[in-house]
Design a protein around this motif. Sequence first.
Motif, PDB file in Angstrom:
ATOM      1  N   GLU A  46      12.756   4.798  -5.778  1.00 29.97           N
ATOM      2  CA  GLU A  46      12.685   5.330  -4.616  1.00 29.97           C
ATOM      3  C   GLU A  46      11.382   5.437  -3.778  1.00 29.97           C
ATOM      4  N   PHE A  47      11.151   5.260  -2.532  1.00 29.61           N
ATOM      5  CA  PHE A  47      10.035   5.360  -1.872  1.00 29.61           C
ATOM      6  C   PHE A  47       9.396   7.172  -2.008  1.00 29.61           C
ATOM      7  N   VAL A  48       8.255   7.227  -2.327  1.00 25.62           N
ATOM      8  CA  VAL A  48       7.647   8.633  -2.368  1.00 25.62           C
ATOM      9  C   VAL A  48       6.708   8.726  -1.037  1.00 25.62           C
ATOM     10  N   ALA A  49       5.659   7.889  -0.785  1.00 28.63           N
ATOM     11  CA  ALA A  49       4.866   8.183   0.303  1.00 28.63           C
ATOM     12  C   ALA A  49       4.149   6.879   0.485  1.00 28.63           C
ATOM     13  N   SER A  50       3.446   6.787   1.714  1.00 29.29           N
ATOM     14  CA  SER A  50       2.710   5.460   2.115  1.00 29.29           C
ATOM     15  C   SER A  50       1.732   5.814   2.953  1.00 29.29           C
ATOM     16  N   ILE A  51       0.674   5.206   3.156  1.00 36.30           N
ATOM     17  CA  ILE A  51      -0.380   5.253   3.964  1.00 36.30           C
ATOM     18  C   ILE A  51      -1.150   4.059   4.259  1.00 36.30           C
ATOM     19  N   SER A  52      -1.652   3.986   5.722  1.00 35.61           N
ATOM     20  CA  SER A  52      -1.810   2.911   6.246  1.00 35.61           C
ATOM     21  C   SER A  52      -3.325   2.440   5.757  1.00 35.61           C
ATOM     22  N   TRP A  53      -3.812   1.448   6.207  1.00 37.97           N
ATOM     23  CA  TRP A  53      -5.145   0.878   5.941  1.00 37.97           C
ATOM     24  C   TRP A  53      -6.332   1.786   6.117  1.00 37.97           C
ATOM     25  N   SER A  54      -6.144   2.463   6.990  1.00 37.56           N
ATOM     26  CA  SER A  54      -7.204   3.392   7.560  1.00 37.56           C
ATOM     27  C   SER A  54      -7.258   4.760   7.220  1.00 37.56           C
ATOM     28  N   GLY A  55      -6.100   5.214   6.559  1.00 35.97           N
ATOM     29  CA  GLY A  55      -6.092   6.355   5.802  1.00 35.97           C
ATOM     30  C   GLY A  55      -5.217   7.125   6.737  1.00 35.97           C
ATOM     31  N   SER A  56      -4.919   6.631   8.050  1.00 39.99           N
ATOM     32  CA  SER A  56      -4.122   7.507   8.936  1.00 39.99           C
ATOM     33  C   SER A  56      -2.663   7.386   8.673  1.00 39.99           C
ATOM     34  N   SER A  57      -1.858   7.885   9.549  1.00 42.77           N
ATOM     35  CA  SER A  57      -0.426   7.750   9.466  1.00 42.77           C
ATOM     36  C   SER A  57       0.352   7.750   7.918  1.00 42.77           C
ATOM     37  N   PRO A  58       0.129   8.815   7.443  1.00 41.23           N
ATOM     38  CA  PRO A  58       0.857   9.188   6.116  1.00 41.23           C
ATOM     39  C   PRO A  58       2.146   9.492   6.461  1.00 41.23           C
ATOM     40  N   TYR A  59       3.021   8.901   5.431  1.00 40.52           N
ATOM     41  CA  TYR A  59       4.505   8.940   5.406  1.00 40.52           C
ATOM     42  C   TYR A  59       4.964   9.420   4.304  1.00 40.52           C
ATOM     43  N   TYR A  60       6.104  10.402   4.332  1.00 40.86           N
ATOM     44  CA  TYR A  60       6.578  10.953   2.960  1.00 40.86           C
ATOM     45  C   TYR A  60       8.056  10.832   3.170  1.00 40.86           C
ATOM     46  N   ALA A  61       8.655  10.712   2.094  1.00 37.12           N
ATOM     47  CA  ALA A  61      10.125  10.960   1.726  1.00 37.12           C
ATOM     48  C   ALA A  61      10.353  12.483   2.014  1.00 37.12           C
ATOM     49  N   ASP A  62      11.486  12.639   2.339  1.00 35.07           N
ATOM     50  CA  ASP A  62      11.739  13.959   2.634  1.00 35.07           C
ATOM     51  C   ASP A  62      11.783  15.064   1.519  1.00 35.07           C
ATOM     52  N   ARG A  63      12.141  14.426   0.359  1.00 36.19           N
ATOM     53  CA  ARG A  63      12.120  15.033  -0.932  1.00 36.19           C
ATOM     54  C   ARG A  63      10.551  15.686  -1.131  1.00 36.19           C
ATOM     55  N   VAL A  64       9.759  15.059  -0.991  1.00 37.24           N
ATOM     56  CA  VAL A  64       8.269  15.375  -1.278  1.00 37.24           C
ATOM     57  C   VAL A  64       7.578  16.022  -0.336  1.00 37.24           C
ATOM     58  N   LYS A  65       8.038  16.102   1.230  1.00 37.89           N
ATOM     59  CA  LYS A  65       7.125  16.385   2.352  1.00 37.89           C
ATOM     60  C   LYS A  65       7.023  17.799   2.005  1.00 37.89           C
ATOM     61  N   GLY A  66       5.602  18.085   2.215  1.00 38.42           N
ATOM     62  CA  GLY A  66       5.043  19.632   2.076  1.00 38.42           C
ATOM     63  C   GLY A  66       4.504  19.784   0.627  1.00 38.42           C
ATOM     64  N   ARG A  67       4.877  18.877  -0.243  1.00 39.65           N
ATOM     65  CA  ARG A  67       4.534  19.283  -1.581  1.00 39.65           C
ATOM     66  C   ARG A  67       3.704  18.147  -1.994  1.00 39.65           C
ATOM     67  N   PHE A  68       3.628  16.957  -1.736  1.00 39.53           N
ATOM     68  CA  PHE A  68       2.663  15.714  -2.084  1.00 39.53           C
ATOM     69  C   PHE A  68       1.740  15.441  -0.821  1.00 39.53           C
ATOM     70  N   THR A  69       0.695  14.934  -1.471  1.00 40.72           N
ATOM     71  CA  THR A  69      -0.170  14.251  -0.331  1.00 40.72           C
ATOM     72  C   THR A  69      -0.756  13.089  -0.775  1.00 40.72           C
ATOM     73  N   ILE A  70      -0.647  12.192   0.301  1.00 41.99           N
ATOM     74  CA  ILE A  70      -1.218  10.750  -0.074  1.00 41.99           C
ATOM     75  C   ILE A  70      -2.488  10.624   0.493  1.00 41.99           C
ATOM     76  N   SER A  71      -3.497  10.026  -0.181  1.00 41.63           N
ATOM     77  CA  SER A  71      -4.803   9.781   0.570  1.00 41.63           C
ATOM     78  C   SER A  71      -5.368   8.528  -0.050  1.00 41.63           C
ATOM     79  N   ARG A  72      -6.482   7.920   0.590  1.00 47.85           N
ATOM     80  CA  ARG A  72      -7.080   6.536   0.093  1.00 47.85           C
ATOM     81  C   ARG A  72      -8.445   6.884   0.570  1.00 47.85           C
TER      82      ARG A  72
END
Length: 120
Positions: A46-72
């Motif tokens: 299952e998908f957890v989170a993704s992030i664009s090449w620039s580091g903007s537009s992080p996207y999260y699965a509902d199950r982890v939203k507010g608890r997980f943070t993706i960065s690059r």
Amino acid sequence: QVQLVESGGGLVQAGGSLRLSCAASGRTFTSYRMAWFRQAPGKEREFVASISWSGSSPYYADRVKGRFTISRDNAKNTVLLQMNSLKAEDTAVYYCAAVQAGSTWDAGSWGQGTQVTVSS
């Protein structure tokens, strides 16, 4: 394609935190959208989170939203997944993935995975 190596998994108690890291090789890291997926025993990936090449537009699965943070960090060719308030249901093998524009995740590059176990 890039080669991906995950690290940072382990055993943690419920409510605790872990930070996963994905190191990418290759000089075109910034051309890839990055993501984390996970697969628990007996369940589909299952998908957890993704992030664009620039580091903007992080996207999260509902199950982890507010608890997980993706960065690059493009200077270090690294993607991070900060996981807070972990729950037993977060237990899974976590995979890092990279995909270029116009492609699908299944056709992208994948790491070997890192085990996260959350004890209740």
